[in-house]
Every structure is written in C-alpha cells, then in structure tokens.
Design an enzyme around this catalytic site. Structure first.
Site, short mmCIF file in Angstrom:
data_model
loop_
_atom_site.label_atom_id
_atom_site.label_comp_id
_atom_site.label_asym_id
_atom_site.label_seq_id
_atom_site.Cartn_x
_atom_site.Cartn_y
_atom_site.Cartn_z
N HIS A 38 0.83 -1.20 0.00
CA HIS A 38 0.00 0.00 0.00
C HIS A 38 0.87 1.25 0.00
O HIS A 38 2.05 1.21 0.32
CB HIS A 38 -1.02 -0.01 1.14
CG HIS A 38 -0.50 0.23 2.53
ND1 HIS A 38 -0.50 1.47 3.11
CD2 HIS A 38 0.00 -0.60 3.46
CE1 HIS A 38 -0.03 1.37 4.36
NE2 HIS A 38 0.28 0.13 4.59
N ASP A 78 6.08 2.42 7.26
CA ASP A 78 4.79 1.84 6.92
C ASP A 78 3.98 2.86 6.14
O ASP A 78 3.44 3.79 6.73
CB ASP A 78 4.05 1.45 8.21
CG ASP A 78 2.66 0.88 7.95
OD1 ASP A 78 2.30 0.72 6.78
OD2 ASP A 78 1.95 0.63 8.92
N GLU A 85 -5.21 1.47 2.43
CA GLU A 85 -5.02 0.28 3.27
C GLU A 85 -5.26 0.62 4.72
O GLU A 85 -5.83 -0.17 5.48
CB GLU A 85 -3.61 -0.27 3.07
CG GLU A 85 -3.35 -1.60 3.80
CD GLU A 85 -2.84 -1.46 5.23
OE1 GLU A 85 -2.73 -2.47 5.92
OE2 GLU A 85 -2.58 -0.30 5.68
N GLU A 86 -4.80 1.81 5.13
CA GLU A 86 -4.86 2.13 6.56
C GLU A 86 -6.29 2.18 7.08
O GLU A 86 -6.54 1.90 8.25
CB GLU A 86 -4.14 3.46 6.84
CG GLU A 86 -2.63 3.42 6.56
CD GLU A 86 -1.86 2.56 7.54
OE1 GLU A 86 -2.48 1.88 8.37
OE2 GLU A 86 -0.61 2.57 7.48
N HIS A 130 1.31 -8.15 14.94
CA HIS A 130 0.24 -8.91 14.30
C HIS A 130 -0.14 -10.13 15.11
O HIS A 130 -0.76 -11.04 14.60
CB HIS A 130 0.66 -9.34 12.89
CG HIS A 130 0.74 -8.19 11.95
ND1 HIS A 130 -0.27 -7.86 11.10
CD2 HIS A 130 1.70 -7.28 11.76
CE1 HIS A 130 0.07 -6.78 10.42
NE2 HIS A 130 1.26 -6.41 10.79
ZN LIG Z 1 0.98 -0.63 6.41
#
Ligand SMILES: [Zn+2]
Length: 699
Positions: free
Chosen positions: A308, A318, A355-356, A487
């Site tokens: 992304h 990120d 994406e976020e 995660h």
């Molecule tokens: Zn990300």
C-alpha cells in the site's frame, strides 16, 4: 536493484503526509505510475474507486472530575527539531471510522482491551454501560478493543500508549532513540471490516448499489462488521497519565499494571472523562496503481505483488519502505524485459490505496476481480513494510510457500554492512537472517505460517476472501519481534510471558503510525545508510515472483500444510481442555488425515512429472496446485461475518490482525461457546473434504 535509488524514491513518498483521499495521495499515485512506466513495465493504469473514508473535524478528551484532577488532553505530537517532517502538516491523532459523539462517563481501565480483559471486567461485575473505557495499545487490533467496549454499552474509548509497552527503561526516546515520547500516539482505524463500508462484498464501482450510512451500522447489512458508533481517540502516555492516575476501585491484576509509577486501579470513577469526536464521513476517490507484465505462455495465470502507498502521516516505514522496494522490483523486471525476456505467467504489480482505513484499495480490487482470481491467481506476495529494523528476515505466509523460501533465501547474500548478531551462526545469506527468529519444524528447518496473516494488511482480501496463497515479507530488528507482537493473535499477557522483548516490539509497532514514522526515523533506526535492506528485500520479493511466474510447475508444495494444521488441532484441544469445554475433534482429525493423503499424493505426482514439457500435463498438475487454497474456502462465508471464507485462516473475531489457525473454532472456545465450537469443527471438516476433492487426481 539499487538502494540509493530506493532511498531517493522513499524520500519523495515520505516528504509530505499522504493520507488516502488527499491531493498528495493522488500526486504519489501518479508518481508511482510514472516510475513504473519509466522502469519499463508495459501496462500501467491508475484504478479509481469512490469509497467512504472519514477525517477528523473536532477532537476532545478531558478529565472533568473529581475536583482538582481536571485536565484537557493535548492530543498533538510535538515537533522534533532534527526530524524535518515532524513540523509539517499532517492529520492529527484520530481513529479512522471512529463514531461521532460527545460522551461523558465514569472511567474504567481495561488493560489491552482483549476479550479476556473484558471477560475479567465482566467477572468483576464492572458494568460498562455509559462508561468511558481507557485501554492500552498492544497485543491485538485496536478495532477489537473498541468493538468489545461498544458491545458492553460503553459510551467512548481511549486507547493510549503505555510507557511499559512503548519505552525501554534507561534508553532514550525519539529522536535520540526509537522509543515513544510523552506525546507519541498511534493513529489507526477502529473498524473491523474490509473494503468500502458502503459496498460490502462488492466493488465500489459506479453500478454498485451503496448501503446507507444507517445500514452501515447494522450487522445484517455489513456482514457482521458494523461501523463503530461510539467515539474513540488515541492518546500518548503524557496525556493518559492524567486520566489513569486518579482512578479508584479495585487494584488491577498484576499483569494489567503498566509503566506509570503508581498502582493501576480499574475504576469505575471517581475519574469522569469526556470524549468528543466529530468526523467528516465522506466519499473520497482512491487510486490503486496496477502495472502488468503479460505472460508469454500462460498470460491467464497471475502472480500478484502488492504494497500500500497511503499513510496516516508520512509513512516512511509503513508503507513506503515497501513502496520503494516495489519500484526496485519494477526496475528489475524492466531490465529483464529490455533483454527480450518475458515471464511465462503474467506478473501484476499493485500499489494499493486506503489500506490504513480497512485495506480498502486491495479489498475493492479483489471484489472486482474475484472470479478471475478464483480461476487465474497463482499467488499474492505482499510487502507492507520492507524494513522496521535489521537484520532479522521475518516472512509470514501460507505453508505452501515454505519450501520455495527454503530454496531461494540461501541464494541471496545478506545485505552489505549487515550488523553482527548475538546468534552464534554467521549470517551470510538471507536464509541465515530468516533463521535468527524463525519458527522451526521437528527437523529444525524454518517454516512459514499464516497465523499472523489476518486482515492487518492487503493480503487479507486475497487470502481470506479469494483463497489466493499469500505471504508477507519484512526485515525487523533483533530485539523487535515486531511481527510476532504487532500482528500477534495471542492475548498480550501470554505473549509477554513468552517473549522477553515484547516491550521493544510493542514500542516499534506503536511508533509507526505516528508523525515520527519519517525519513529521519528510517534513516536512523530502520535501514542502514544506502538502504541495503530495502534493496535486499526487493531482490527477495522479485526472485520469489520470478520463480512463481517462470517455473513450468508452480513451485508450491504441500508437505508442511497438513503438518501445521494437525498441530493447530492439538492446540485447540488443549485450549478447550483449559477452558473446561467438551469438544469432539474426531471429524476434523479424520478430514485432516484425508487432506494429508491428498497432499502427499499431489507431491508424489509433482515429483514424478519431473521436467516434463507436456503442456497439458503441466496445466493439469498446476490446476491441482492452485486449487488447494481455494478448496479451503466456505464460499457462502462464515456465519454472521460472511466476507470471511477461509476456514483455516479466517481472521479471529477477537483480533483483526490474527488468524490463529482454525480461528472460527478457537474463537468459539475462547468465548466459552461449546456448541458453537462443535459446529465449526463439523463445518471445517466438511470444507477440508471439499479441498481434498479438488486436490485429488481425477483418475
Ligand atoms: Zn501498512
């Protein structure tokens, strides 16, 4: 690949904030398309969707009682002199898809906001109706923290960064070190769904009917993932201290105690907190950039690579460390194309948007091309972040990639300047860097597993919704265990017991969605000078794609898959026993025996065919290889949350990041629901038999 060029591109992406739907987001979509074209990718298009996003208008969090404790939270990150982007405009601290509202109530502390934490509050008789819940970041997806609070009637939620999780005693905070300052907090979405909230299960193209905003709050229209209707805000420890310090009520359990130097109490009250949020829910246009290299012999077979591009703020780690790597892969492919080479199968490079918010761009793409992906997708290779630190290589993915990864990682040299590790083995190749923190099988060989591949990034729609074998690759620091924690599907307390360096891991994960996820940050605490780790990741990503696109037989293997699944059944049996739940797993064990036999037979067929060039024989075997993952989908979707179809890797309903392994069964066990667990055992067994049917040789 060229680390210096990757660094220059990364600087372009991370120099201005570029939240999804913003003008700068579109500028960077155009930049990405231009770069792909300049690299020699033959077909590049910008794909637009009109979707529901939300932006903050007003935010307030305050302690309004007791007298003397009143405090209004700052909710702003301080500019840092050495980090030039930290003083540039960026969206303020907020939660994507937060509910609108102005709520005042007694404050309750809920630890990490995991299901077990709320169950503990339930058992203590703490009624959350009308309360303001404050819980700390870590362990699970933040949306689940809000969802459980709202389900118990809470009026608002604050999620803060606790010093225990976000700092390291005696070590400096940013910018002298990577740890969180007293103004650092984590932006992020708090919705549990995937894709545009107004087009559940369908692509957001002009012909698609939109549900109403009212319906988006209704589980029956949103496939069990309603938008949150209560306000929530992220908060730094500098602000949060004022809220928690004066809490009364029972002393919180020892593993609920955090890093403030006072005893944490649960409440409710006497602290009363006010949380007021006004969001602008609006239609925004988002832009995926799709670059395609058509296959020469099998253009109707697709190997997809994705990352992304959107960020809450500057996004140097990120996601744009991954975007820089994607462009390096494009350059590598372009160089090869210029020599006259063409891949056997089609390679698709995807730069996703939004994406976020809820993996919106990739989910809309998958919903648009669902039927094509069912029949044509070979694999999806994701890189959300290429480097949070070094030198540990941390790949996650479905187990059919394991052997491929064991074959190619020894072929690639470790990045130049790779720091020495505490481990005794020398690190000459990427295999060695993988082994630094790999899970091992019984023979000591490293394995991939998908238990952290819920819907925390763009692999979610491919794996969970379309059954495309998916993986995600990144580098991280040795003290980080970033992936294992950020995660993690596990309840944070148990993860803490398991890992000595969980606080380091949580810190890194929590720093990232802040404005300090900047070019300065990645230059000092992520990669080395010259960005050799981004370059190395691009090499690995590209080589993985080439093997999948060029090998006559698709190089996926099925020895590890049944082994891993059998292990998960053992874990479920243990969890059920620990919860005093009677659960009969024999039907699932029988189904897995058949699955093992079918996988073994397929492996034998793969070995026997050798280097045949018989195109029909190859296509027949490749079709069986491609059918394994799809075979594990329940096409009607899991009851009550139908977007999720994968009976093995479905995202846990208690953690949007985690997929655990047979999550539907394990979720029911965690909820204490014996009949639900037994139902999912039977359902899973039936779907596994369907997978066996698709894998098996026709005669
Ligand atoms: Zn990300």
């Amino acid at each position: 690949v060229d680390g210096a060029r990757a660094g220059r591109n990364l600087w372009v992406y991370a120099n201005e904030s570029h939240i999804a739907g913003s003008p700068q987001d579109f500028v960077l979509a155009q930049f990405t398309a231009e770069q792909m074209r300049a690299a020699g990718i033959p077909q590049v298009e910008i794909q637009n969707f009109s979707v529901l996003l939300s932006y903050p208008l007003t935010r307030l969090a305050a302690v309004v009682a007791p007298a003397g404790a009143e405090y209004t939270a700052v909710l702003e990150e301080a500019a840092v002199a050495v980090d030039p982007t930290s003083s540039k405009p960026a969206p303020p601290l907020f939660h994507g898809y937060s509910g609108n509202g102005d709520a005042t109530g007694d404050l309750v502390y809920a630890n990490y906001g995991a299901i077990e934490d709320y169950q503990y509050l339930d058992s203590m008789g703490v009624n959350l109706t009308g309360k303001v819940v404050i819980c700390r970041y870590g362990g699970i997806y933040r949306g689940n923290k809000v969802f459980q609070a709202e389900a118990r009637g809470a009026a608002a939620v604050i999620i803060y960064s606790d010093p225990y999780d976000m700092t390291e005693p005696g070590e400096p905070v940013y910018p002298a070190g990577p740890w969180a300052t007293n103004t650092t907090a984590q932006r992020g979405s708090v919705w549990l769904g995937n894709g545009d909230p107004l087009t559940p299960g369908l692509p957001s193209i002009s012909s698609t009917p939109r549900i109403t905003m009212q319906q988006a709050y209704d589980p029956s229209f949103s496939y069990g993932t309603p938008l949150p209707s209560i306000p929530s805000l992220p908060m730094s420890y500098g602000d949060a201290q004022h809220f928690i310090e004066a809490l009364g009520g029972p002393v919180a359990p020892s593993d609920w105690q955090g890093g403030f130097n006072f005893t944490y109490r649960i409440g409710p009250g006497p602290v009363r907190a006010r949380v007021a949020v006004t969001m602008n829910y609006t239609n925004a246009t988002i832009h995926n950039v799709i670059g395609t290299v058509p296959g020469a012999l099998e253009p109707d077979r697709l190997v997809l690579l994705g990352n992304h591009r959107d960020a809450w703020a500057f996004g140097a780690v990120d996601p744009n460390s991954g975007t820089a790597a994607l462009l390096e892969v494009a350059h590598g492919l372009g160089r090869a194309l210029a020599t006259g080479w063409q891949p056997r199968r089609t390679i698709v490079l995807c730069s996703w948007d939004a994406e976020e918010y809820a993996t919106v761009g990739s989910a809309e793409y998958v919903e648009l091309r669902e039927k094509t992906l069912f029949s044509q997708a070979v694999a999806y290779l994701n890189v959300d972040i290429s480097v949070t630190g070094c030198p540990v290589l941390d790949p996650g993915g479905v187990p059919s990639f394991t052997q491929l990864f064991r074959q190619i990682t020894p072929l690639l040299a470790a990045p130049p300047g790779c720091p020495a590790s505490n481990a005794s083995a020398p690190q000459r190749t990427l295999y060695d860097l993988w082994m630094l923190d790999a899970e091992l099988d019984a023979s000591g060989a490293p394995v991939l597993d998908a238990s952290d591949m819920g819907t925390g990034s763009d692999y979610g729609a491919f794996l969970q919704h379309a059954g495309v074998p998916a993986m995600d690759i990144r580098f991280e620091s040795e003290d980080g265990h970033y992936e294992a924690v950020y995660h993690s599907s596990e309840f944070a307390a148990s993860a803490r017991a398991r890992s000595l360096s969980i606080s380091a891991a949580l810190t890194l994960s929590s720093l990232l969605p802040a404005v300090y996820d900047s070019y300065y940050y990645i230059s000092h605490f992520g990669d080395l000078p010259g960005f050799p780790f981004i370059a190395s990741l691009a090499q690995l990503w590209g080589l993985t794609a080439l093997r999948l696109a060029d090998s006559p037989l698709i190089p996926l293997h099925f020895t590890e898959y049944p082994q891993l699944l059998t292990g998960y059944v053992t874990s479920i049996a243990a969890a059920a026993q620990a919860a005093n739940l009677t659960l009969n797993l024999s039907s699932l064990n029988d189904a897995l025996s058949s699955f093992s036999a079918a996988c073994a037979e397929l492996e034998t067929a793969i070995q026997q065919v050798g280097s045949t060039s018989d195109p029909l024989l190859l296509r027949r075997l490749n079709d069986r290889i491609m059918s394994v993952e799809r075979g594990l989908l329940f096409l009607q979707g899991l009851p009550g949350r139908e977007w999720y179809r994968h009976v093995v890797w479905a995202t846990s309903q208690f953690d949007g990041y985690g997929s655990v392994g047979f999550s539907p069964i394990l979720d029911a066990v965690r909820a204490g629901d014996a009949s639900g667990a037994q139902y999912y055992v039977a359902l899973t067994a039936t779907i596994v038999y369907q997978a066996v049917d698709t894998i098996a040789a026709p005669f």
